[in-house]
Design a protein around this motif. Structure first.
Motif, PDB file in Angstrom:
ATOM      1  N   UNK A   1      48.997 -40.523  55.896  1.00  0.00           N
ATOM      2  CA  UNK A   1      47.648 -40.383  55.553  1.00  0.00           C
ATOM      3  C   UNK A   1      47.417 -38.913  55.113  1.00  0.00           C
ATOM      4  N   UNK A   2      47.644 -38.003  55.936  1.00  0.00           N
ATOM      5  CA  UNK A   2      47.372 -36.560  55.751  1.00  0.00           C
ATOM      6  C   UNK A   2      48.061 -36.318  54.134  1.00  0.00           C
ATOM      7  N   UNK A   3      49.196 -36.880  54.069  1.00  0.00           N
ATOM      8  CA  UNK A   3      49.715 -36.462  52.605  1.00  0.00           C
ATOM      9  C   UNK A   3      49.159 -37.237  51.591  1.00  0.00           C
ATOM     10  N   UNK A   4      48.743 -38.155  51.643  1.00  0.00           N
ATOM     11  CA  UNK A   4      47.728 -38.779  50.828  1.00  0.00           C
ATOM     12  C   UNK A   4      46.561 -38.036  50.546  1.00  0.00           C
TER      13      UNK A   4
ATOM     14  N   UNK B   1      39.798 -42.399  60.560  1.00  0.00           N
ATOM     15  CA  UNK B   1      41.224 -41.897  59.963  1.00  0.00           C
ATOM     16  C   UNK B   1      40.613 -40.532  59.263  1.00  0.00           C
ATOM     17  N   UNK B   2      39.618 -40.506  58.590  1.00  0.00           N
ATOM     18  CA  UNK B   2      39.195 -39.251  57.863  1.00  0.00           C
ATOM     19  C   UNK B   2      37.411 -39.262  57.458  1.00  0.00           C
TER      20      UNK B   2
ATOM     21  N   UNK C   1      41.051 -36.844  60.491  1.00  0.00           N
ATOM     22  CA  UNK C   1      40.477 -36.736  61.888  1.00  0.00           C
ATOM     23  C   UNK C   1      41.354 -37.096  62.698  1.00  0.00           C
ATOM     24  N   UNK C   2      41.858 -38.540  62.922  1.00  0.00           N
ATOM     25  CA  UNK C   2      42.934 -38.683  63.581  1.00  0.00           C
ATOM     26  C   UNK C   2      44.009 -38.320  63.336  1.00  0.00           C
ATOM     27  N   UNK C   3      45.123 -37.603  64.090  1.00  0.00           N
ATOM     28  CA  UNK C   3      46.321 -37.288  63.720  1.00  0.00           C
ATOM     29  C   UNK C   3      47.374 -37.845  64.591  1.00  0.00           C
TER      30      UNK C   3
END
Length: 132
Positions: A6-9, A128-129, A80-82
Motif C-alpha cells: 500500500x505504501x508502494x502504491x 489505511x491512508x 497511516x497504518x503501517x
C-alpha cells in the motif's frame, strides 16, 4: 520483494503527481483495486483500468488535474497504518481529515470505504491512508 504494497502504491501515485504524469501504472492486488475505486468515486482520479495481462495484473490510473491551473486533485497522500504499527479506529475515534474536507480510507469488515461511509454504517476498521 516489497513488504508494504500500500505504501508502494501511494508513493507511485505521489511521484507521478510530482512529475506531472497523466497516467501511472501500478502492480495490482485486490486491496489496491478497492482503494483505486474509492479514489475514483470521490473524484481524486480521472479514470482507472485494470489489466490482467500477466499473473499479477496491473492498474492504470489516469491522474486528475485542474484544466487551467494544472493543480493536481490529490494534494497529499499519507500512509497511516503501517505493517510495524497498525492503526485502528472505532466509530467514536474516527479521524477527521482536514476538518472534513479530506478523506480517510479504511479497511473494514464490510470492505474498503471512506471514514464518512464507515461512520454511517456504524463500523470501525484499519485506517489505511489520508487523502486531500
Amino acid at each position: 520483494m516489497n513488504t508494504d504494497s500500500i505504501a508502494d502504491y501511494l508513493t507511485r501515485v505521489r511521484n507521478a503527481i510530482k512529475a506531472n504524469h497523466r497516467v501511472v501504472e501500478i502492480p495490482a492486488s485486490n486491496l489496491k483495486k478497492e482503494i483505486t475505486k474509492v479514489l475514483f468515486d470521490k473524484g481524486y482520479i480521472a479514470n482507472y483500468k485494470f489489466e490482467e495481462k500477466n499473473v499479477q495484473g496491473s492498474i492504470k490510473i489516469a491522474l486528475k488535474y485542474h484544466p487551467i491551473t494544472k493543480v493536481p486533485a490529490i494534494r497529499t497522500l499519507t500512509r497511516v497504518s503501517k505493517p510495524g504499527l497498525r492503526k485502528y479506529a472505532g466509530v467514536e475515534t474516527m479521524p477527521r481529515v482536514l476538518n472534513g474536507l479530506g478523506i480517510a480510507i479504511l479497511s473494514t469488515s464490510k470492505g474498503v470505504m471512506t471514514d464518512k461511509e464507515a461512520k454511517n454504517l456504524n463500523i470501525g476498521g484499519e485506517v489505511l491512508c489520508y487523502v486531500y
